[in-house]
Each structure stands twice: as C-alpha cells, then as structure tokens.
Design a protein around this motif. Structure first.
Motif, PDB file in Angstrom:
ATOM      1  N   ILE A  91      76.963  -4.095 109.792  1.00 14.83           N
ATOM      2  CA  ILE A  91      75.869  -3.312 109.216  1.00 14.83           C
ATOM      3  C   ILE A  91      75.868  -3.638 107.728  1.00 14.83           C
ATOM      4  O   ILE A  91      76.867  -3.423 107.037  1.00 14.83           O
ATOM      5  N   CYS A 121      70.780  -3.410 110.095  1.00 11.62           N
ATOM      6  CA  CYS A 121      71.476  -4.159 111.150  1.00 11.62           C
ATOM      7  C   CYS A 121      70.446  -4.921 111.981  1.00 11.62           C
ATOM      8  O   CYS A 121      69.303  -4.482 112.117  1.00 11.62           O
ATOM      9  N   TYR A 143      75.392   2.926 113.305  1.00 11.78           N
ATOM     10  CA  TYR A 143      74.245   2.800 112.406  1.00 11.78           C
ATOM     11  C   TYR A 143      73.461   4.116 112.367  1.00 11.78           C
ATOM     12  O   TYR A 143      73.141   4.625 111.292  1.00 11.78           O
TER      13      TYR A 143
END
Length: 199
Positions: A91, A121, A143
């Motif tokens: 990420i 991402c 995320y």
C-alpha cells in the motif's frame, strides 16, 4: 487502476496512520535514494520529516499478501513496484509537504502551500502468462481499515472559494465554489490562520 484516498495530512498525523498499519501486521518500506537501498522495518522509526528524506512516499508491506522484489538498477536498489506481484503486496502512502517560501526564492512570488498526499493500492496485475492476479483480500482489508482511520484524523471538511466564472453569461463574475477535502486539524489551522493554499 486501483483504490486511493487523497488527503492533506501533516507528518505527525501520518505517523499515527503508519503505526496503525504496523499494528495491522504491515512493515514500513522506503526507497532511500541517497543510499541506493530499499529499507524495510517493523516500526515507524524509518519515516522521516521532509528535509531529512529525499523521497516522500512510503509503502506498507503486508507479508501475508506476498513477498516484495527488490531490483538493482544502475547499482542502486529499488522496488519492483507497479502492476506486479510486489505491487499486490504493498500500500503506497505519503504525507503532505508543507511549503513556506516567504522570500520567493523558489519562484517569482512567495508561496505557502500544502500539497496533497494519498494512500493507494493497485487492483491487481497480469502475470507473465497474461493471467490476471487480483489484489489479495487481506490487503484490501488492511487498506479499508487505514482509510477509515484516515477519515477519523483527517475529517471531510467543506471549503468555500470565490472564483471568477469562465462560463457564458456569467463570464468574469465572482461565484462561490464549494468543495470538500480530507484534511487534518494541523493543516486546516495553517489554511485558516496563516493563509496556506491546498495544492
């Protein structure tokens, strides 16, 4: 393509986001361009303020999502980060650079700016056999958790700007433009009390 959230966030607030990523099982990765090394750590100590770092982006690596590959280009290490297996395990994350150039040395006029940053991402990638490999669910979960946390420390805030119209019958007239941004209190205070602009 991928998922991202844009925000205006100071260094200290970003450290909170990075700690959340570590608490969720990530390591922190950075490419040190001066040393020509990729550095990975299990704590946030490798994140440095602008001025001491020559590369603003960091990465949160979730080992559960896969390994990362480090390439050597012109004798220096770099991540094989893009639409690759490495990209599916990372990420990308950054914090805002806050520029205060009161003398105008960097340009023709004085600047007070806060630059946008993001968490990002990829959606997935195609392997060497042209088979699509989607982003692992475990990375999506981390995320999404980080995005929820960003929204807590950088709440959605409405701004009203006065702009000159460039449309038809209202051309040249001043009009209100309302928009919302994710912004930390520190950055918002700089905008409201010291005249910084969001870029």
């Amino acid at each position: 393509m991928g998922k991202q959230i844009n925000y205006w966030m100071d260094y200290d607030s970003f450290l909170l986001v990075a700690q959340r990523a570590v608490d969720l099982g990530c390591t922190v990765v950075k490419e040190d361009l001066k040393l020509g090394k990729v550095i990975e750590s299990k704590d946030i100590g490798i994140i440095t303020p602008y001025g001491t770092s020559n590369y603003p982006d960091y990465y949160f690596h979730l080992p559960e999502a896969g390994a990362i590959e480090v390439l050597t280009v012109n004798g220096k290490e770099c991540l094989d980060y893009s639409y690759t297996a490495t990209g599916n395990a990372l990420i990308e994350a950054s914090y805002s650079s806050i520029i205060n150039d009161p003398t105008g040395v960097a340009g023709t006029r004085r600047k007070k700016e806060i630059h946008r940053a993001r968490i990002y991402c990829i959606t997935g990638y195609y392997d060497e056999n042209e088979k699509y490999i989607p982003r692992p669910d475990c990375l999506t979960k981390v995320y999404n958790s980080l995005v929820r946390y960003v929204k807590k420390i950088a709440p959605y805030t409405e701004f009203t700007d006065i702009l000159k119209s460039i449309k038809g019958e209202n051309y040249g007239e001043e009009c209100e433009y309302r928009h919302k941004r994710y912004i930390t209190k520190t950055c918002l205070d700089l905008v409201n009390s010291e005249g910084y602009k969001l870029c």
